[in-house]
Design a protein around this motif. Structure first.
Motif, PDB file in Angstrom:
ATOM      1  N   LEU A 220     -12.848  17.580  -1.294  1.00 35.21           N
ATOM      2  CA  LEU A 220     -11.457  16.476  -0.315  1.00 35.21           C
ATOM      3  C   LEU A 220     -10.818  16.165  -1.491  1.00 35.21           C
ATOM      4  N   ILE A 221     -11.310  16.192  -2.685  1.00 37.28           N
ATOM      5  CA  ILE A 221     -10.050  15.707  -3.965  1.00 37.28           C
ATOM      6  C   ILE A 221      -9.278  16.396  -4.325  1.00 37.28           C
ATOM      7  N   ALA A 222     -10.048  17.631  -3.768  1.00 42.29           N
ATOM      8  CA  ALA A 222      -8.530  18.745  -3.732  1.00 42.29           C
ATOM      9  C   ALA A 222      -7.296  18.283  -2.592  1.00 42.29           C
ATOM     10  N   ALA A 223      -7.723  18.486  -1.373  1.00 39.63           N
ATOM     11  CA  ALA A 223      -7.168  17.264  -0.451  1.00 39.63           C
ATOM     12  C   ALA A 223      -6.658  16.341  -0.753  1.00 39.63           C
ATOM     13  N   VAL A 224      -6.758  15.533  -1.399  1.00 42.24           N
ATOM     14  CA  VAL A 224      -6.257  13.728  -1.795  1.00 42.24           C
ATOM     15  C   VAL A 224      -4.744  14.774  -3.082  1.00 42.24           C
ATOM     16  N   ALA A 225      -5.197  15.342  -3.594  1.00 42.38           N
ATOM     17  CA  ALA A 225      -4.274  15.914  -4.552  1.00 42.38           C
ATOM     18  C   ALA A 225      -2.977  16.611  -3.673  1.00 42.38           C
ATOM     19  N   PHE A 226      -3.418  17.654  -2.539  1.00 41.88           N
ATOM     20  CA  PHE A 226      -2.153  17.390  -1.667  1.00 41.88           C
ATOM     21  C   PHE A 226      -1.672  16.909  -1.121  1.00 41.88           C
ATOM     22  N   ALA A 227      -2.741  16.376  -0.254  1.00 37.80           N
ATOM     23  CA  ALA A 227      -2.172  14.701   0.583  1.00 37.80           C
ATOM     24  C   ALA A 227      -0.790  14.204  -0.385  1.00 37.80           C
ATOM     25  N   THR A 228      -1.636  14.075  -1.594  1.00 34.97           N
ATOM     26  CA  THR A 228      -0.391  12.733  -2.356  1.00 34.97           C
ATOM     27  C   THR A 228       0.803  13.954  -2.734  1.00 34.97           C
ATOM     28  N   ILE A 229       1.320  15.047  -3.196  1.00 37.48           N
ATOM     29  CA  ILE A 229       2.298  15.290  -3.367  1.00 37.48           C
ATOM     30  C   ILE A 229       3.133  15.784  -1.786  1.00 37.48           C
ATOM     31  N   LEU A 230       1.870  16.234  -1.310  1.00 42.04           N
ATOM     32  CA  LEU A 230       3.209  15.396   0.260  1.00 42.04           C
ATOM     33  C   LEU A 230       3.628  14.606   1.128  1.00 42.04           C
ATOM     34  N   ALA A 231       2.531  14.037   0.732  1.00 48.15           N
ATOM     35  CA  ALA A 231       3.715  12.020   0.740  1.00 48.15           C
ATOM     36  C   ALA A 231       4.799  11.914  -0.063  1.00 48.15           C
ATOM     37  N   VAL A 232       4.223  12.014  -1.678  1.00 48.06           N
ATOM     38  CA  VAL A 232       5.647  12.127  -2.226  1.00 48.06           C
ATOM     39  C   VAL A 232       6.976  12.271  -2.063  1.00 48.06           C
ATOM     40  N   VAL A 233       6.856  13.853  -1.531  1.00 47.35           N
ATOM     41  CA  VAL A 233       7.812  14.541  -1.936  1.00 47.35           C
ATOM     42  C   VAL A 233       8.468  14.369  -0.150  1.00 47.35           C
ATOM     43  N   ALA A 234       8.053  13.805   1.016  1.00 52.54           N
ATOM     44  CA  ALA A 234       8.299  12.987   1.897  1.00 52.54           C
ATOM     45  C   ALA A 234       8.722  11.540   1.540  1.00 52.54           C
ATOM     46  N   GLY A 235       8.446  11.060   0.876  1.00 52.68           N
ATOM     47  CA  GLY A 235       9.362  10.091   0.307  1.00 52.68           C
ATOM     48  C   GLY A 235      10.453  10.148  -0.244  1.00 52.68           C
ATOM     49  N   LEU A 236      10.639  11.004  -1.217  1.00 54.58           N
ATOM     50  CA  LEU A 236      11.567  11.216  -1.797  1.00 54.58           C
ATOM     51  C   LEU A 236      12.955  11.709  -1.200  1.00 54.58           C
ATOM     52  N   THR A 237      12.767  12.590   0.128  1.00 56.60           N
ATOM     53  CA  THR A 237      13.427  13.205   0.728  1.00 56.60           C
ATOM     54  C   THR A 237      14.165  12.618   1.925  1.00 56.60           C
ATOM     55  N   ILE A 238      13.262  11.576   2.084  1.00 53.80           N
ATOM     56  CA  ILE A 238      13.853  10.500   2.716  1.00 53.80           C
ATOM     57  C   ILE A 238      15.107   9.543   2.147  1.00 53.80           C
TER      58      ILE A 238
ATOM     59  N   ILE B  58       1.032  -1.068  -0.480  1.00 49.85           N
ATOM     60  CA  ILE B  58       0.260   0.116  -0.546  1.00 49.85           C
ATOM     61  C   ILE B  58       0.575   0.534   0.195  1.00 49.85           C
ATOM     62  N   ALA B  59       2.137   1.468   0.375  1.00 54.23           N
ATOM     63  CA  ALA B  59       2.378   2.226   0.842  1.00 54.23           C
ATOM     64  C   ALA B  59       3.814   2.446  -0.300  1.00 54.23           C
ATOM     65  N   ILE B  60       4.346   1.771  -1.493  1.00 54.90           N
ATOM     66  CA  ILE B  60       4.827   1.540  -2.014  1.00 54.90           C
ATOM     67  C   ILE B  60       3.646   2.165  -3.233  1.00 54.90           C
ATOM     68  N   ALA B  61       2.252   2.009  -3.130  1.00 54.39           N
ATOM     69  CA  ALA B  61       1.404   2.250  -4.191  1.00 54.39           C
ATOM     70  C   ALA B  61       0.745   3.943  -3.912  1.00 54.39           C
ATOM     71  N   GLY B  62       1.544   4.257  -2.886  1.00 52.27           N
ATOM     72  CA  GLY B  62       1.408   5.950  -2.454  1.00 52.27           C
ATOM     73  C   GLY B  62       2.614   6.110  -2.793  1.00 52.27           C
ATOM     74  N   ASP B  63       3.386   5.842  -3.009  1.00 52.40           N
ATOM     75  CA  ASP B  63       4.749   6.221  -2.948  1.00 52.40           C
ATOM     76  C   ASP B  63       4.048   6.868  -4.662  1.00 52.40           C
ATOM     77  N   TYR B  64       4.105   5.340  -5.257  1.00 54.72           N
ATOM     78  CA  TYR B  64       4.425   5.518  -6.422  1.00 54.72           C
ATOM     79  C   TYR B  64       3.366   6.559  -7.312  1.00 54.72           C
ATOM     80  N   LEU B  65       1.940   6.701  -6.603  1.00 57.54           N
ATOM     81  CA  LEU B  65       0.633   7.249  -7.650  1.00 57.54           C
ATOM     82  C   LEU B  65       0.862   8.640  -6.915  1.00 57.54           C
ATOM     83  N   SER B  66       1.542   9.349  -8.176  1.00 62.34           N
ATOM     84  CA  SER B  66       2.200  11.300  -7.799  1.00 62.34           C
ATOM     85  C   SER B  66       1.074  11.592  -8.309  1.00 62.34           C
ATOM     86  N   ALA B  67       0.775  12.874  -7.638  1.00 66.93           N
ATOM     87  CA  ALA B  67      -0.214  13.810  -8.268  1.00 66.93           C
ATOM     88  C   ALA B  67       0.163  13.762 -10.208  1.00 66.93           C
TER      89      ALA B  67
END
Length: 528
Positions: free
Chosen positions: A336-354, A50-59
């Motif tokens: 709700l979709i706006a929040a999901v889109a922001f969450a998507t960006i936030l999660a992907v940039v956190a994964g890239l930074t780590i 699920i986390a990989i899917a979260g990392d991969y499905l970016s904005a």
């Protein structure tokens, strides 16, 4: 849409508050380098999938592909197919073998049977470049999303939001490390897939759950494209060069995933190779399901909103999914979709930074500068945290500078670099007995250099109204994506570097082969 800005910000604020609580709770168990860099290898295969899917499905996946299908139809859906097929390469050739031979980073695998310091330095350089360009695209994308969803049109306001996204990203990484970041990815993936699923059912319900009726409505609402919306060639079929460009892009997408550092690093967060394999299977199912949703969302946006209105919106094609949400569910669904889109960006940039900070701390600091002799057991984590702050600040400044520019090429560049510099070296390391240090350095630095030079000289950067620098003209290379040239060239360079060098280490390869195929010794390699 501007009147809904407060609602959108409120929903996004709730997501941030909830995920920060999760990150803080996760951080309580982060004590060692293994905890911080690999989440203590405590995640199960399904959780990591699920986390990989979260990392991969970016904005780019959520907004970009839905928009591409809405405007270009069949040609847009080919992005989904390319991204999904890429997972088969990762599953069959890389996932399990990488987990068995590595510890925290790609550099562990590539340097296993070679001279440690030069190969680790090369692997870390490649990781930082891929991560930086991916980060830049996400950060600049945040600025574009703000313009569309919150009605903030001024550059200053967008710059502030990019800085806020960057600050939150740094907080997630500093507080929670890989464990906290992984939980953010899991939450975001569930939100994204559920949100896309609800919208898909909603759209299909409007057309009696008949896909043919939906496609017919999309054609009727796109008079300029008409029936071409359902067949190949609308975006890439104009000339032989555009067809070749699409082939090059497809090659980079399919082969690039197996070389993306932030995806590869996920395989180390599970306890065994079996769980690594399970996580990729879970990721394939979830990502495949999501990309099927994008087909309905894209054609639904064409049918209910129309390509002309989408192209006239502030984010152009990227606005298709939010505009569709507003069309079917009003301001609340849009929020709700706006929040999901922001969450998507936030999660992907956190994964890239780590990923980038872990590569610097583990490969450059611990193994190149300190030569593998780090006396203080907490030093690696401290260096990773400091690096995360530097990367965060640089990506904020880069995102502000690139805001409003054509950033699509940045994502393509990340995939092209991953496919050119990383994948040949990984495959040669795992499967070619004769491969050596010179071959690794030639393929990494050669693939990296060729890709960067060809991108700089491509129409993605200059020579066209849609280029990053439209007023300049130095597009000597005709293709926007260099994959079709740079990937074979990187494989060739790796081969030449190897055969022209006399270095051999068959015993070390035999050890690596046994470990990669059986997992024997892997737990010893991954203990801290």
């Amino acid at each position: 849409m501007n009147t809904n800005a407060v609602l959108n910000i409120g929903i996004f604020g709730l997501f941030v508050a909830a995920t920060l609580v999760v990150v803080i709770r996760a951080s309580r168990n982060t004590k060692t380098a293994a905890d911080y860099l690999a989440a203590g290898r405590a995640f199960t295969g399904p959780q990591n999938g699920i986390a990989i899917a979260g990392d991969y499905l970016s904005a780019a996946s959520f907004l970009g592909i839905a928009g591409a299908i809405a405007v270009y139809g069949y040609d847009g859906f080919l992005y989904s197919i390319g991204f999904l097929v890429a997972w088969l390469v990762a599953l069959l050739l890389v996932a399990e073998l990488l987990r068995n031979t590595g510890k925290y980073t790609m550099g562990d695998v590539l340097s296993f049977r070679m001279r440690q310091r030069p190969v680790r330095a090369a692997a870390a350089t490649s990781t930082m470049v891929v991560s930086f360009f991916y980060l830049l695209a996400q950060m600049a994308g945040a600025g574009g999303l703000v313009a569309l969803l919150l009605g903030i049109t001024g550059k200053g306001g967008q710059a502030i939001v990019i800085a806020v996204v960057g600050a939150l990203m740094i907080a997630y990484v500093l507080i929670g490390g890989m464990k906290g970041t992984t939980w953010v990815q899991i939450i975001k993936a569930v939100l994204l897939i559920v949100g896309a699923g609800v919208m898909t059912i909603w759209v299909l319900a409007k057309y009696g759950f008949n896909l043919s009726t939906l496609l017919g409505a999309a054609v009727d609402n796109a008079p300029k494209a008409g029936e071409k919306l359902l067949g190949p060639g609308l975006q890439y079929g104009a000339t032989g060069t555009t067809k070749l460009d699409f082939l090059s892009l497809g090659l980079a997408l399919v082969l690039g995933t197996a070389g993306l550092p932030h995806i590869l690093m996920r395989f180390y967060t599970v306890p065994t190779a079996k769980e690594a394999r399970r996580s990729v299977v879970w990721a394939i199912w979830l990502i495949g399901l999501f990309y099927l949703f994008t087909l309905v969302l894209g054609y639904g946006a064409a049918a209910l909103v129309g390509p002309d209105k989408i192209n006239a919106a502030p984010g152009k094609a990227n606005s298709a999914a939010p505009l569709l949400a507003e069309a079917i569910g009003g301001p609340l669904l849009l929020g709700l979709i706006a929040a999901v889109a922001f969450a998507t960006i936030l999660a992907v940039v956190a994964g890239l930074t780590i990923t980038a900070s872990a590569s610097f701390a583990h490969d450059i600091y611990a193994n190149v500068i300190k030569k593998g002799e780090v006396e203080d057991k907490d030093a690696e984590v401290r260096v990773a945290r400091r690096t995360a702050i530097v990367i965060g600040v640089v990506s904020i400044l880069g995102g502000i500078a690139a805001n409003g520019q054509n950033v699509a090429f940045l994502v393509a560049l990340a995939f092209a670099v991953a496919a050119s510099a990383n994948l040949p070296t990984i495959l040669y390391s795992l499967f070619w007995k004769r491969f050596n240090t010179a071959g690794a350095l030639w393929s990494i630095y050669g693939g990296l250099s060729v890709t960067l030079v060809l991108i700089v000289l491509s129409p993605a950067v200059s020579g066209r109204p849609t280029s990053m620098f439209p007023t300049m003209d130095f597009d000597l290379f005709p293709l926007s994506n260099p994959g079709i040239i740079s990937i074979p060239l990187a494989f060739l360079l790796g081969y030449l570097g190897t055969v022209l060098s006399k270095e051999r280490n068959p015993a070390k390869y035999a050890e690596m082969e046994v470990r990669a195929l059986t997992g024997t010794g892997a737990e010893k390699a991954t203990s801290h």
